[in-house]
Design an enzyme around this catalytic site. Structure first.
Site, PDB file in Angstrom:
ATOM      1  CG  ASP A 124      35.644  75.982  -1.867  1.00 16.88           C
ATOM      2  OD1 ASP A 124      34.906  76.211  -1.646  1.00 16.88           O
ATOM      3  OD2 ASP A 124      36.223  74.696  -2.771  1.00 16.88           O
TER       4      ASP A 124
ATOM      5  CG  ASP B 212      35.593  75.936 -10.060  1.00 17.16           C
ATOM      6  OD1 ASP B 212      36.151  76.942  -9.342  1.00 17.16           O
ATOM      7  OD2 ASP B 212      34.854  75.094 -10.504  1.00 17.16           O
TER       8      ASP B 212
END
Length: 1216
Positions: A690, A406
């Protein structure tokens, strides 16, 4: 039989009525109780035993136990098998139960959270697990959302509310949700409860009791929801903007009401959480195969000896029937051979002793404690130590080939800091000493004193005092710079008390910039839809907000037009420097050159940069433009495009003020860790929620993306065909097959690409970046092989805008098609599915809760500790386990096969060479501790050199230290040793006499000699195999020998014979045998012959064919007297050409929201802060001056989707 069939009903649509539990229960919707544990009280024993008996060895030992219970064939007691078997099962069960207990504890904590449910006209407290679909619940500020609910109304105007979605997508910035206008008026709680329309029900209940929601069935799509609300004979469309999902947190909103649509395991968060899987290491799987091989070998030996027994009984045994008659049930030589077969199966079963599995569990437990105790993985700031939450995967840490990480909170700190700036050609932010030399900023560096500003943010730090002095001296350019930062944004302020300002920033960059302006004397105090109020150097100033020219992915900038207190109209603009520079007035050309050089410097330090500019507008010019804006705002067709043209018109001819540089802080040591892991041949893929641009930016900051890469492929197709074409184009480019056109040729290219040798032959470096929408198409069965082939040809892979389930799908794709160990690392609930899917899951105990840690196999506080976990602990665990297994199989083959050779000299009678006590104690007492010491403490290379030479990790990835070939070699060595152990003493005893002239004729003297030789040989061998001697190793090796002789003489002593004459019948055998010098000569000769060949081969291999490990060991030994130095990787300095990241984290639409006034509260004109902390971005250092005359930095061949990232020159040039 239908009652036994599983319910295969598939929900096609969901119908929910508000506060109608009886109606909703007809559909058997899931309740809000969640369960992440694997067992309960009733299922633990059967499920756990089932999992444990997936180990072939455990089933193998149960079969042996059953055989040992048959007296006709058993020559060993049953307790020799059942005791260690039960011990193994109990130890493993206790460990699994402990792990599952913590899962139960976590589930219970979540299920028992309190929620307010509207029942019969009043709010009643209910546990989360008792909430049902259709219930209307009340949420208050900072509370977690209990289920997926439809927002009905809130304390904010127009039914707005703010939520934080960190648990879902890792983003900590606030997002806005808005209720339907028809339900947003039901916001006065007191009136709802007092107004009696339908007997004892509240107004809200009455209004919605006839309301019904028809929507999509439960799914895992976090960004999509479709449904319809039927109410008052009307229907209203519902989308994702009306939903609050489980896992979100209500922020800056006093309260809100919502109706539960999905509950419990059917919520989108839980739909994205993968199932808890039973994880086994590759060595465990190999052991299953080896046990089957050994069992087959055991059967072969049993068959050979059984045939021998049949022949012997037929040819020789019949001669003894007079004084040695067969038992009643034994009717023939063939049947005798049949019984002998099973007897030898029992005798020879020690080739795989169950003590092996006890020892393996002990080793894994010890390795786990070493991880927990490692002070170099202890994070002082949060007092968090590393934790091995499982004990079964330690050696797998030494074989990892793919890491899936991540971004937010894992690679970054979630902290955005205003670091440097360039104003009017002057840079600020660096610190210089008295010799005008730049000084590195540390924690001890003195900060700027902001005491002159009573409204400053106490947490803000800046180190260049010259900027504060310039503000105090009222330099016009500096003041205009900070005035721009205080005005040009979409931040909402909240002043809870006098001077206690909190900023709610939907873009983390804006939060950092507005905070910087605040500390330097330009405080943003309040806003309304028409005004912005600042406090400028202690004086209040109100600006009339005339227009907000909002950000979008094409413009990559935002502007505000304001009228200052003096009546002047000004346009302030900030955005990507490539965009701003193309719109500057010619008078700013010289300043642009200087600022561009400063931007290049900032870029080299990995800072996120923005250019800022302004423009003076005349009243007449503005009025003309305003009329056009009003007209364009009412156009229905192509409104966005026409507004963009209008914005472009007024944003030309601006004057440059300077540039900002923001540091989106990576966690300490992230670039160095990634570089080190890359040297270990570990591929790192970033999977993040994102935006594409932000994800690429962090790639450059971490040095995963670099300007010297041959190509960065960006896959952003909107349809399956587009994605397919982009993947194929990228693959053809890498393989140099651009001329490939036909399907047949392309299939041929696929064949080449799948060849791992061909992949390794690709010297050029490529990167692949793909967004979530395109990834959904790429994961389709017809494209997943192409995606995987392309990804494996690239050095770096970044997947952005991915859902938690897509993260798991990517991991599963690699697991399914690549024979490689995968590791997933994350810190939020959105990473749980990925963590569960990977072979190894690592949780970062960060700012996004503990869900990832609870679901993980290992946890620690900082990403950089992953380097030590893999290269030190993982490598050591794999090395130790492999050496342990090789030695264990060697010693047990040497121990057991002596019986095989002896069978040819005892009439194949299943007579054992050793006495029963030696067979029982050999693996449990005599040889257990030395091998455990080696498996726990041995290290071929110390931790410093393991980190200094990451290539030492590669043998684990290639499975070189213990594989089928190594197993064959160690068993072959054991077989040869057993052969020598038997025949050398046998040959000696056949022609050997005692000192008094008598013969060595008894079988027990022969047995004692072989047993003693065996113990000495395996002890010497483990001494030679041990690379790192500790006091424990010495104690266990020499102590085991002492214990052996002590027990041997004790069991054959007069005392024990007197007490237990039937159990210890061989009185004085050891004393008589080992008192003869010739016996010790035989022992010495046998030991030398057994050990010498392996020793010679080992020396020759190291001398003639040294491995990297041998070379480093030699280097380590040569420097042994020197003080060990900790590895100090040089900090990698960025040279990326990426610059502006403002457009990357900002979201479109906030400008319109502000000017509409919908997010303004009735009571106050302020809001609160949400300082999003997301990924560190990168910058670029290409020469922008070459593009000065270009209209745009990119001329795409086609219109790109909204998530395009064309403000980056470096990446834009590579787009195909």
């Amino acid at each position: 039989m239908s009652i036994w069939r599983r319910n295969t009903y598939v929900e096609k649509e969901r119908r929910v009525k508000a506060n109608a539990r009886e109606y909703n229960e007809k559909f058997s919707y899931a309740n809000n109780h969640i369960k992440t544990s694997k067992y309960n009280v009733f299922t633990f024993l059967p499920i756990n035993l089932f999992e444990q008996f997936q180990r072939v060895a455990n089933a193998y030992f149960v079969v042996l136990l059953i055989l040992q219970l048959i007296p006709e064939i058993s020559s060993l007691s049953w307790f020799t098998t059942i005791v260690p078997l039960v011990l193994v099962l109990v130890i493993t069960a206790v460990k699994d139960a402990t792990d599952d207990y913590f899962r139960h504890k976590s589930d219970q904590q979540v299920n028992n959270r309190q929620s307010q449910v509207l029942i019969k006209g009043s709010l009643q407290k209910e546990k989360w697990m008792n909430v049902r679909v259709g219930d209307i619940i009340k949420l208050e500020n900072n509370q977690f959302v209990a289920a997926d609910i439809l927002l009905l109304c809130s304390s904010e105007p127009y039914g707005l509310c703010y939520i934080e979605t960190a648990e879902l997508d890792g983003e900590t910035n606030l997002k806005v949700r808005q209720a339907l206008s028809v339900t947003s008026d039901l916001r006065d709680v007191s009136k709802l409860m007092d107004f009696d329309v339908c007997s004892d029900h509240s107004l809200l209940f009455c209004c919605l009791s006839s309301g019904e929601v028809i929507c999509e069935p439960p799914n895992n799509k976090l960004d999509k929801f479709t449904g319809t609300l039927y109410w008052k004979d009307s229907k209203y469309s519902l989308d994702n903007e009306k939903m609050l999902l489980r896992g979100c947190v209500l922020r800056n909103t006093e309260w809100c009401f919502g109706m539960v649509i999905f509950a419990g395991l059917q919520t989108k968060l839980m739909q994205n959480c993968g199932r808890t899987k039973f994880k086994r290491t590759s060595i465990d799987k190999l052991m299953n195969t080896l046990v089957l091989w050994i069992f087959a070998f055991l059967i072969c030996m049993g068959v050979i000896l059984a045939i021998g027994n049949t022949i012997w009984e037929t040819c020789v045994g019949r001669k003894f029937e007079v004084f040695l008659p067969w038992d009643e049930f034994q009717t023939s030589a063939v049947f005798s051979g049949f019984l002998t077969f099973w007897s030898y199966i029992i005798i020879l079963n020690t080739v795989v002793p169950i003590s092996l599995y006890v020892s393996v569990e002990v080793l894994r437990l010890g390795h786990s404690f070493f991880i927990n105790w490692d002070q170099k993985m202890y994070y002082n700031q949060t007092h968090t130590s590393a934790e091995a939450r499982t004990t079964t995967l330690n050696e797998e840490l030494g074989q990892v080939e793919f890491i899936f990480s991540d971004k937010t909170g894992t690679l970054t700190q979630n902290i955005m800091v205003f670091s440097k700036c360039s104003i009017n050609g002057q840079t600020y932010g660096d610190v210089y000493d008295e010799f005008n030399q730049k000084v590195e900023i540390t924690e001890k560096t003195a900060c700027v004193d902001f005491s002159f500003n009573p409204l400053c943010d106490k947490g803000f730090k800046f180190y260049d005092c010259s900027l504060a002095e310039a503000v105090k001296q009222q330099e016009s350019a500096v003041q205009e710079f900070f005035r721009l930062l205080a005005l040009c944004h979409t931040v909402m302020p909240e002043e809870k008390s006098e001077g206690n300002l909190l900023y709610q920033a939907q873009s983390p960059d804006e939060g950092a910039l507005v905070t910087a302006a605040r500390n330097f004397g330009f405080i943003f105090r309040a806003r309304t839809p028409e005004t912005i109020t600042l406090c400028e150097m202690g004086r209040a100033a109100t600006y009339e907000l005339l227009a907000i020219l909002d950000f979008n992915n094409v413009r990559k900038r935002m502007s505000v037009i304001v009228r200052n207190p003096q009546g002047q109209i000004k346009l302030y603009c900030k955005g990507a420097d490539t965009i701003i520079f193309d719109r500057l007035d010619p008078s700013s050309e010289d300043l642009m050159y200087t600022t561009s050089e400063h931007l290049s410097e900032f870029a080299g330090e990995g800072l996120r940069t923005l250019a800022v500019a302004y423009k003076d507008l005349s009243e007449e010019c503005y009025q003309v433009w305003q009329k056009k804006l009003h007209y364009m705002s009412t156009v229905i067709e192509n409104r966005e495009e026409q507004l963009a043209v209008l914005y472009e018109e007024i944003e030309h001819g601006m004057k440059l003020l300077g540039a900002t540089a923001i540091e989106d802080k990576l966690q300490e040591g992230v670039p160095e860790t990634i570089a080190c892991l890359n040297l270990a041949d570990i591929k790192i893929w970033v999977l993040t929620g994102d935006k594409l641009e932000t994800a690429m930016n962090i790639g450059y900051s971490c040095n995963m993306l670099r300007d010297d890469m041959n190509e960065v492929f960006v896959i952003s197709g909107l349809t399956l065909l587009e994605v397919q074409q982009q993947l194929r184009n990228a693959k053809e480019h890498i393989l140099g097959l651009s001329r490939v056109s036909s399907t047949g040729d392309f299939e041929k290219a696929d064949m080449f690409a799948e060849d791992s040798v061909f992949e390794e032959a690709i010297i050029a470096e490529y990167a692949l970046v793909i967004n979530g929408h395109s990834l959904a198409h790429a994961l389709e069965p017809q494209l997943e092989h192409t995606l995987l082939d392309l990804a494996c040809l690239c050095k770096t892979v970044i997947c952005c805008r991915v859902t938690p389930m897509q993260k798991a799908q990517v991991v599963e794709l690699v697991r399914r098609h690549k024979r490689a160990v995968t590791l997933a690392v994350g810190d939020g609930a959105n990473d749980v599915s990925m963590i569960k899917t990977a072979h190894i899951g690592v949780g970062i105990s960060g700012q996004e809760g503990m869900q990832a840690v609870l679901a993980s196999d290992y946890s620690f506080a900082q990403f950089r500790y992953l380097q030590r976990l893999l290269l030190v602990h993982g490598r050591w665990s794999y090395f130790r386990m492999c050496n342990f297994l090789a030695y264990f199989f060697y010693k047990n083959f040497a121990f057991t096969l002596v019986h095989f050779w002896y069978g040819f000299f005892c009439g194949f009678s299943a007579q054992t060479v050793y006495d029963q006590w030696f067979i029982t104690l050999f693996n449990i007492v005599y040889t257990s501790l030395p091998v455990l010491a080696m498996g726990l403490f041995d290290q071929d290379i110390n931790d410093q050199n393991s980190l200094r030479h990451p290539s030492l990790y590669k043998p684990g990835q290639q499975n070189l230290l213990f594989n089928k070939r190594q197993f064959f070699l160690c068993t072959l060595q054991g077989m040869v040793t057993s052969f020598l152990l038997f025949f050398i003493p046998y040959g000696a005893f056949s022609d050997m006499m005692k000192e008094d002239g008598s013969d060595f004729s008894d079988q027990q003297a022969f047995a004692v000699t072989i047993a003693t030789t065996l113990v000495i040989v395996v002890s010497v061998q483990i001494g030679l195999d041990t690379h790192y001697w500790t006091a424990v190793n010495h104690l266990f090796v020499w102590g085991s020998l002492i214990v052996y002789f002590t027990i041997l003489f004790a069991m054959q002593s007069d005392g024990l014979f007197g007490i237990f004459p039937s159990n210890f019948p061989f009185i004085g055998t050891a004393r008589n045998c080992l008192s003869e010098k010739i016996v010790w000569l035989v022992i010495l000769l046998t030991t030398v012959v057994c050990i010498l060949p392996g020793l010679v081969v080992s020396f020759l291999r190291v001398d003639l064919f040294p491995t990297l490990t041998d070379k480093v060991r030699h280097l380590q030994q040569s420097r042994k007297k020197q003080r060990p130095q900790e590895q100090n990787l040089r900090r990698i300095r960025r040279t990326s050409s990426r610059r502006s990241a403002y457009a990357f984290s900002h979201q479109q639409g906030y400008g319109e929201l502000i000017t509409s006034g919908k997010n303004m509260r009735m009571s106050t004109l302020s809001s609160t802060n949400s300082l999003e902390r997301i990924a560190q971005s990168s910058n670029w250092i290409e020469n922008i001056l070459k593009r000065k005359n270009e209209v745009s930095c990119i001329s795409p061949e086609r219109e790109d989707p909204p998530e395009s990232h064309k403000d980056s020159r470096a990446s834009a040039d590579r787009l195909k």
